[in-house]
Design an enzyme around this catalytic site. Structure first.
Site, PDB file in Angstrom:
ATOM      1  N   ASP A   1      -7.026   3.625  -3.357  1.00  0.00           N
ATOM      2  CA  ASP A   1      -7.049   3.332  -1.926  1.00  0.00           C
ATOM      3  C   ASP A   1      -8.472   3.392  -1.377  1.00  0.00           C
ATOM      4  O   ASP A   1      -8.869   2.553  -0.554  1.00  0.00           O
ATOM      5  CB  ASP A   1      -6.126   4.273  -1.155  1.00  0.00           C
ATOM      6  N   ARG A   2      -9.265   4.349  -1.857  1.00  0.00           N
ATOM      7  CA  ARG A   2     -10.666   4.422  -1.438  1.00  0.00           C
ATOM      8  C   ARG A   2     -11.441   3.221  -1.969  1.00  0.00           C
ATOM      9  O   ARG A   2     -12.267   2.631  -1.260  1.00  0.00           O
ATOM     10  CB  ARG A   2     -11.299   5.729  -1.930  1.00  0.00           C
TER      11      ARG A   2
ATOM     12  N   THR B   1      -3.172  29.306  22.054  1.00  0.00           N
ATOM     13  CA  THR B   1      -3.177  29.196  20.594  1.00  0.00           C
ATOM     14  C   THR B   1      -2.861  27.796  20.104  1.00  0.00           C
ATOM     15  O   THR B   1      -3.534  27.265  19.212  1.00  0.00           O
ATOM     16  CB  THR B   1      -2.188  30.202  19.974  1.00  0.00           C
TER      17      THR B   1
ATOM     18  N   GLY C   1       1.146   4.884  -0.081  1.00  0.00           N
ATOM     19  CA  GLY C   1       0.430   6.137   0.112  1.00  0.00           C
ATOM     20  C   GLY C   1       1.313   7.334  -0.171  1.00  0.00           C
ATOM     21  O   GLY C   1       2.434   7.216  -0.667  1.00  0.00           O
TER      22      GLY C   1
ATOM     23  N   TYR D   1     -19.005   6.391  -8.724  1.00  0.00           N
ATOM     24  CA  TYR D   1     -18.391   7.261  -9.725  1.00  0.00           C
ATOM     25  C   TYR D   1     -18.691   6.767 -11.141  1.00  0.00           C
ATOM     26  O   TYR D   1     -18.496   5.595 -11.453  1.00  0.00           O
ATOM     27  CB  TYR D   1     -16.879   7.310  -9.530  1.00  0.00           C
TER      28      TYR D   1
ATOM     29  N   ASP E   1       0.864  -1.175   0.000  1.00  0.00           N
ATOM     30  CA  ASP E   1       0.000   0.000   0.000  1.00  0.00           C
ATOM     31  C   ASP E   1       0.903   1.229   0.000  1.00  0.00           C
ATOM     32  O   ASP E   1       1.469   1.597   1.036  1.00  0.00           O
ATOM     33  CB  ASP E   1      -0.905  -0.025   1.236  1.00  0.00           C
TER      34      ASP E   1
ATOM     35  N   THR F   1       2.768   9.317   1.967  1.00  0.00           N
ATOM     36  CA  THR F   1       3.891   9.505   2.886  1.00  0.00           C
ATOM     37  C   THR F   1       4.441   8.201   3.444  1.00  0.00           C
ATOM     38  O   THR F   1       5.494   8.210   4.074  1.00  0.00           O
ATOM     39  CB  THR F   1       3.474  10.386   4.082  1.00  0.00           C
TER      40      THR F   1
ATOM     41  N   LEU G   1       4.785   3.670   2.978  1.00  0.00           N
ATOM     42  CA  LEU G   1       4.570   2.381   2.327  1.00  0.00           C
ATOM     43  C   LEU G   1       4.272   1.351   3.399  1.00  0.00           C
ATOM     44  O   LEU G   1       5.039   1.190   4.350  1.00  0.00           O
ATOM     45  CB  LEU G   1       5.820   1.960   1.550  1.00  0.00           C
TER      46      LEU G   1
END
EC number: 2.7.1.33
Length: 249
Positions: free
Chosen positions: A100-101, A172, A9, A91, A7, A11, A13
């Site tokens: 991934d979705r 803050t 992505g 879709y 997988d 940022t 793996l």
């Protein structure tokens, strides 16, 4: 046949041995960045076929291919399909739904229930799958991490990370953490409420991705699914999509 799942992505793996969702081996991971060469991938990661889900840039994908090529006889990239494993996406143009979705939805189909799938990575994604396997559509928004990065890029005095969540913060850095996490939580809750109105019952909520644990702590009935994309990829592999593009060695 020896198979591994990957997988890739934006940022990180993730990788695991096996191609049966219920029998995925231990999940390993590597952070990556522009110019990553994946040289730290363990030597034991090799076999007959590599199944890959990739949403990272072409350069990062090419870097992974350069490492996997000598280790596997065959490399197969998953792609979004209009129908797969009893699941149908909403879709009209399948390629516009991130793989991934798509794989997360495919994994959720195995639940047999209505599921709201929430991925928390670079983006926050929400996808609704009803009990019949019909994808009702979804949403994409910045994740809390991306919100913080965007604010910091525009106003350097605003801290990039840190802070403690509070409903009404008195500092803050805490207000930043609370606002960015709170925005994500509000979007998830609205999506759940609208899903319940649409379906007539509240769907299950599955969370996955690197930013999921922080949000899950504030949603009492959310289910953690850290291996969801890999599980969907395993199901995709088991279904034997003969049309997915391969690189034969």
């Amino acid at each position: 046949m020896s198979a591994w799942l990957f997988d890739l992505g934006n940022t990180r793996l993730k990788f695991a041995r096996g191609k049966v969702a219920s029998d995925i081996g231990e999940v390993g991971s590597l952070d990556h960045h522009a110019g990553a060469d994946f040289s730290e991938l363990p030597d034991e990661v090799r076999g007959d076929i590599a199944w890959v889900s990739a949403v990272a840039s072409p350069a990062v994908r090419a870097a992974l291919l350069a490492v996997l090529g000598p280790r596997f006889a065959r490399i197969s990239f998953a792609r979004t399909l209009p129908r797969c494993g009893g699941m149908q996406i909403a879709y009209a143009v399948p390629a516009r739904l991130g793989v991934d979705r798509f794989l997360s939805l495919l994994a959720a189909r195995s639940a047999g229930d209505a599921v709201l799938v929430c991925g928390v990575g670079t983006a926050l994604t929400l996808d609704l799958l009803d009990a019949s396997g019909l994808h009702r559509g979804g949403r994409i928004a910045p994740s809390p991490t991306l919100m913080r990065e965007s604010l910091h890029a525009r106003a350097r005095q605003l801290p990039l990370d840190g802070g403690t969540y509070a409903e009404f913060a008195d500092d803050t850095i805490d207000a930043l953490a609370s606002g960015c996490e709170g925005a994500a939580l509000a979007l998830i809750q609205r999506s759940r409420d609208e899903a319940a109105r649409l379906l007539g019952a509240m769907p299950r909520l599955w969370l996955h991705g690197g930013g999921a644990p922080a949000l899950q702590a504030r949603i009492h009935d959310a289910e953690s699914k850290p291996r969801l994309v890999l599980e969907g990829l395993a199901r995709y592999a088991a279904l034997g999509d003969a049309s997915s593009p391969d690189l034969a060695r």
